[in-house]
Design an enzyme around this catalytic site. Sequence first.
Site, PDB file in Angstrom:
ATOM      1  N   LYS A   8      28.497 -10.924  20.155  1.00 11.78           N
ATOM      2  CA  LYS A   8      29.468 -10.736  21.222  1.00 11.78           C
ATOM      3  C   LYS A   8      28.909 -10.579  22.486  1.00 11.78           C
ATOM      4  O   LYS A   8      27.888  -9.887  22.795  1.00 11.78           O
ATOM      5  CB  LYS A   8      30.577  -9.564  21.051  1.00 11.78           C
ATOM      6  CG  LYS A   8      29.884  -8.050  21.190  1.00 11.78           C
ATOM      7  CD  LYS A   8      30.236  -7.704  22.316  1.00 11.78           C
ATOM      8  CE  LYS A   8      29.254  -6.424  22.745  1.00 11.78           C
ATOM      9  NZ  LYS A   8      28.884  -5.900  23.626  1.00 11.78           N
TER      10      LYS A   8
ATOM     11  N   ASP B 158      31.925  -1.193  18.709  1.00  8.14           N
ATOM     12  CA  ASP B 158      31.797  -2.498  18.631  1.00  8.14           C
ATOM     13  C   ASP B 158      32.057  -3.275  17.384  1.00  8.14           C
ATOM     14  O   ASP B 158      32.365  -4.189  17.320  1.00  8.14           O
ATOM     15  CB  ASP B 158      30.475  -3.114  19.129  1.00  8.14           C
ATOM     16  CG  ASP B 158      30.288  -2.993  20.679  1.00  8.14           C
ATOM     17  OD1 ASP B 158      31.189  -2.582  21.273  1.00  8.14           O
ATOM     18  OD2 ASP B 158      29.281  -3.070  20.981  1.00  8.14           O
TER      19      ASP B 158
HETATM   20  O1  C5P Z   1      29.850   3.800  19.348  1.00 11.22           O
HETATM   21  P1  C5P Z   1      28.372   3.524  19.307  1.00 11.22           P
HETATM   22  O2  C5P Z   1      27.608   4.359  18.445  1.00 11.22           O
HETATM   23  O3  C5P Z   1      27.817   2.076  19.129  1.00 11.22           O
HETATM   24  O4  C5P Z   1      27.828   4.112  20.888  1.00 11.22           O
HETATM   25  C1  C5P Z   1      26.670   4.353  21.196  1.00 11.22           C
HETATM   26  C2  C5P Z   1      26.589   5.253  22.360  1.00 11.22           C
HETATM   27  O5  C5P Z   1      26.933   4.692  23.347  1.00 11.22           O
HETATM   28  C3  C5P Z   1      27.462   6.461  21.935  1.00 11.22           C
HETATM   29  O6  C5P Z   1      26.617   7.657  21.536  1.00 11.22           O
HETATM   30  C4  C5P Z   1      27.714   6.693  23.436  1.00 11.22           C
HETATM   31  O7  C5P Z   1      26.634   7.633  24.277  1.00 11.22           O
HETATM   32  C5  C5P Z   1      27.708   5.691  24.323  1.00 11.22           C
HETATM   33  N1  C5P Z   1      29.156   5.091  24.395  1.00 11.22           N
HETATM   34  C6  C5P Z   1      30.025   5.739  25.361  1.00 11.22           C
HETATM   35  N2  C5P Z   1      31.268   5.122  25.434  1.00 11.22           N
HETATM   36  C7  C5P Z   1      31.593   4.065  24.813  1.00 11.22           C
HETATM   37  C8  C5P Z   1      30.778   3.452  23.762  1.00 11.22           C
HETATM   38  C9  C5P Z   1      29.484   3.800  23.617  1.00 11.22           C
HETATM   39  O8  C5P Z   1      29.622   6.631  25.861  1.00 11.22           O
HETATM   40  N3  C5P Z   1      32.920   3.433  24.911  1.00 11.22           N
END
Ligand code: C5P
Length: 312
Positions: A10, A134
Amino acid sequence: MSLIIEAPAKINLLLNVKGQRSDGYHELESVMHQINLVDRIHIKKDDRITVKSNSSQIPTGPDNLAYQAAELILHNYGRGEGAAIYIEKNIPVGAGLAGGSTDAAAVLKALNILYNYNVVGEELAKLAAQIGSDVPFCLEGHPELSINDPEIISREGKRSVVGATCLAQGRGELLSPWAHRIIPYMVLVKPEFQLSTAEVYKNFQQNLMLRPPDLAAFIRAWQLYDIIEIAQSCENVLETVSTVLNPEILQIKEELKAMGAIKAVMSGSGPAVFGIFTCLDPAHRAWQELKQNYAETYLVSSYGGGVYYNGN
Ligand code: C5P
């Protein structure tokens, strides 16, 4: 009995951060779009979970999001079964292209089919959101599927390959699907370094943003299917962080523009950058030139249409 499912990367055509939430995540407003740079997940039934890959850059144990996806769906719906997973990795790692998330989404889809779990809609999206922000988006679209089991083929029918575009809100998991549009010529460049999503978000400061991206203008351009307007409305506020962490991102943006891109924007938390072109010739030239310096340079289109040349 085995199944091969494509897992498309993506890009974020637009990404705005609206604020920080009490759960530590950031509130987003993003236009996510699948492109035809794909991993291929080969998966078959087994009595335990194993992950192998042609890439030495990804973990093969419980740190791998595809492993976590298998564990989650098998734990919730299975009766002690497992899966042998092979990840044919083409999507650059640590790039802002949802490479790990799309592999995880493909595993959820595949195991659902192989083991007949029949987990769909909200229920499947909730599982996906537990793996990463994602992953729910990566469940969208209709990827290419090949199966060597005649029973499953008759149940699934023939699927045409169509990529998804969604407005993503919340932490990225609240999705509004948009009409399918093909952006035919994009050059995607992944510099050698990687960025940590968590670190980029942690360093984001709303007050450093000059003005927020114009989502209304983007929506109008998408409705009109005006590629120039779509390109001009692309924007990513996380560039304010990532370009400071590594200014090479700015240099790639400038190079893409100098070679004819209408706009060049970073995807997700970076560092991958995509440039949108109106015609094939300058895009092809930019791809050829940039891959001299950046091995991971790709000439791509939206998933489900157009050209694809890899970094070689
Ligand atoms: O959800 P995911 O594990 O992919 O996100 C990785 C990190 O990115 C999270 O731990 C957070 O620190 C940050 N993040 C965020 N806000 C989002 C998506 C991700 O702060 N909407």
